[in-house]
Design a protein around this motif. Structure first.
Motif, PDB file in Angstrom:
ATOM      1  N   SER A  62       0.990  -1.086   0.046  1.00  0.00           N
ATOM      2  CA  SER A  62       0.023  -0.036  -0.028  1.00  0.00           C
ATOM      3  C   SER A  62       0.716   1.204  -0.171  1.00  0.00           C
ATOM      4  O   SER A  62       0.639   2.177  -0.868  1.00  0.00           O
ATOM      5  CB  SER A  62      -0.817  -0.071   1.070  1.00  0.00           C
ATOM      6  OG  SER A  62      -1.991   1.287   1.310  1.00  0.00           O
ATOM      7  N   ALA A  63       1.794   1.198   0.817  1.00  0.00           N
ATOM      8  CA  ALA A  63       2.634   2.365   0.831  1.00  0.00           C
ATOM      9  C   ALA A  63       3.650   2.692  -0.432  1.00  0.00           C
ATOM     10  O   ALA A  63       3.676   3.822  -0.840  1.00  0.00           O
ATOM     11  CB  ALA A  63       4.126   2.184   2.323  1.00  0.00           C
ATOM     12  N   ALA A  64       4.060   1.622  -0.978  1.00  0.00           N
ATOM     13  CA  ALA A  64       4.557   1.637  -2.338  1.00  0.00           C
ATOM     14  C   ALA A  64       3.675   2.208  -3.598  1.00  0.00           C
ATOM     15  O   ALA A  64       4.109   2.986  -4.268  1.00  0.00           O
ATOM     16  CB  ALA A  64       5.353   0.244  -2.732  1.00  0.00           C
ATOM     17  N   LEU A  65       2.717   1.731  -3.421  1.00  0.00           N
ATOM     18  CA  LEU A  65       1.560   2.086  -4.358  1.00  0.00           C
ATOM     19  C   LEU A  65       1.162   3.636  -4.363  1.00  0.00           C
ATOM     20  O   LEU A  65       1.081   4.480  -5.273  1.00  0.00           O
ATOM     21  CB  LEU A  65       0.230   1.359  -4.288  1.00  0.00           C
ATOM     22  CG  LEU A  65       0.354  -0.007  -4.833  1.00  0.00           C
ATOM     23  CD1 LEU A  65      -0.864  -0.688  -4.378  1.00  0.00           C
ATOM     24  CD2 LEU A  65       0.461  -0.120  -6.340  1.00  0.00           C
ATOM     25  N   LEU A  66       1.315   4.142  -2.802  1.00  0.00           N
ATOM     26  CA  LEU A  66       1.158   5.525  -2.865  1.00  0.00           C
ATOM     27  C   LEU A  66       2.227   6.626  -3.271  1.00  0.00           C
ATOM     28  O   LEU A  66       2.058   7.479  -4.000  1.00  0.00           O
ATOM     29  CB  LEU A  66       0.950   5.852  -1.281  1.00  0.00           C
ATOM     30  CG  LEU A  66      -0.416   5.435  -0.396  1.00  0.00           C
ATOM     31  CD1 LEU A  66      -0.195   5.779   0.974  1.00  0.00           C
ATOM     32  CD2 LEU A  66      -1.569   6.244  -1.144  1.00  0.00           C
ATOM     33  N   ASP A  67       3.449   5.857  -3.150  1.00  0.00           N
ATOM     34  CA  ASP A  67       4.439   6.640  -3.889  1.00  0.00           C
ATOM     35  C   ASP A  67       4.474   6.508  -5.339  1.00  0.00           C
ATOM     36  O   ASP A  67       5.006   7.547  -6.167  1.00  0.00           O
ATOM     37  CB  ASP A  67       5.778   5.803  -3.487  1.00  0.00           C
ATOM     38  CG  ASP A  67       6.451   6.100  -2.089  1.00  0.00           C
ATOM     39  OD1 ASP A  67       5.821   6.981  -1.417  1.00  0.00           O
ATOM     40  OD2 ASP A  67       6.993   5.251  -1.540  1.00  0.00           O
ATOM     41  N   LEU A  68       3.635   5.786  -6.008  1.00  0.00           N
ATOM     42  CA  LEU A  68       3.416   5.842  -7.461  1.00  0.00           C
ATOM     43  C   LEU A  68       1.830   6.689  -7.877  1.00  0.00           C
ATOM     44  O   LEU A  68       1.524   6.791  -8.771  1.00  0.00           O
ATOM     45  CB  LEU A  68       3.195   4.483  -8.129  1.00  0.00           C
ATOM     46  CG  LEU A  68       4.511   3.740  -8.228  1.00  0.00           C
ATOM     47  CD1 LEU A  68       4.370   2.355  -8.721  1.00  0.00           C
ATOM     48  CD2 LEU A  68       5.551   4.520  -9.163  1.00  0.00           C
TER      49      LEU A  68
END
Length: 288
Positions: free
Chosen positions: A179-185
């Motif tokens: 989830s956190a990595a997707l927010l960065d995208l």
């Protein structure tokens, strides 16, 4: 990515260190270390392996392996400098003594030690080498995902954490990191979906609740986020990042005085975070 939960399961690390093969016979400090390692008693393993290296004449191949075992025990105790020293000794012995030695689990473990001692390039090199031989190893993927995120290689971070969720679908931590990595995208909707999955798996976890809280905040859904943020803070009241998430939700709802107080509390709990410091100073200056 400061909100991602990189819960390092060093039980896996220690087990992997044992995959290099038998080392000694029964009844000596080397075997005592092996037994302690197998039982997950890292402190006893350290004591025994240190005694083994000091008191027992070892052939170069066996000595190298003992250093990797000791490095794994140090890693479990988060003594990263000590762990890296032992792994480097093992490789040095192998190189100078003509020993064939390159275990992918040891490469992974040295990569973790390098990561937490600030050697990012070396960590990437070791972990990517380990992944080529251990594509389904959760620890390798988890640490690569964290490193990629720190380096701004966000698509690669998503791929690594997605692999973690496929390997361990019932572990909430994988979905939190994804989830956190997707927010960065800026893939906010997907981040929310993955955070919801983490909450479904572990509804009492403050970290899972915070992942959903933060994803909703980042998607400007402040009304929906706030009660979830409240639950996260109730579960983890001493976690600065989680307190900060609630502050951000309150600020989004124009409850500035409450938000300012929580930003200050978050910074007090975690003064090393640049993000928390920035929001604390920003809201404090605006108040003045």
């Amino acid at each position: 990515m400061f909100r991602a939960l990189l819960a390092l399961s060093f039980v896996l690390t220690l087990q992997a260190c044992s995959d290099a093969g038998p080392v000694t016979a029964q009844g000596d400090p080397c075997q005592d270390g092996e037994d302690a390692l197998a039982e997950g008693n890292s402190e006893a393993a350290i004591t025994s392996f240190e005694a083994c290296l000091e008191s027992v004449e070892l052939e170069p191949a066996r000595e190298a392996i003992i250093h990797t075992r000791l490095g794994g025990a140090y890693l479990y105790e988060e003594r990263f400098e000590d762990a890296l020293h032992e792994f480097n000794l093992a490789y040095a012995i192998a190189e100078t003594q003509g020993v064939e030695f390159d275990n992918p689990y040891v490469r992974r473990n040295r990569g973790i030690a390098r990561r937490y001692t600030g050697n990012t390039d070396g960590a990437i090199e070791d972990l990517e080498a380990a992944r080529r031989e251990l594509p389904q190893d959760v620890m390798t993927q988890l640490n690569l995902g964290g490193l990629y995120g720190e380096l701004g290689r966000n698509a690669e971070a998503v791929a690594a954490f997605d692999t973690v969720t496929r390997l361990e679908p019932e572990w909430a931590g994988g979905w939190i990191n994804l989830s956190a990595a997707l927010l960065d995208l800026d893939l906010n909707d997907q981040a929310i979906d993955n955070a919801r999955r983490a909450v479904e798996i572990d509804p009492e976890s403050g970290f899972a609740l915070n992942a959903l809280c933060w994803a909703l905040v980042m998607n400007s859904q402040y009304d929906t986020a706030l009660p979830i943020c409240d639950q996260a803070v109730d579960a983890e009241p001493e976690n600065g990042a989680i307190v900060h998430s609630r502050a951000a939700a309150l600020e989004g709802l124009d409850r500035i005085d409450e938000a300012r107080e929580l930003y200050a509390r978050a910074y007090e709990l975690n003064p090393d975070s640049e993000t928390l410091e920035r929001d604390y100073l920003r809201t404090r200056i605006n108040a003045e």
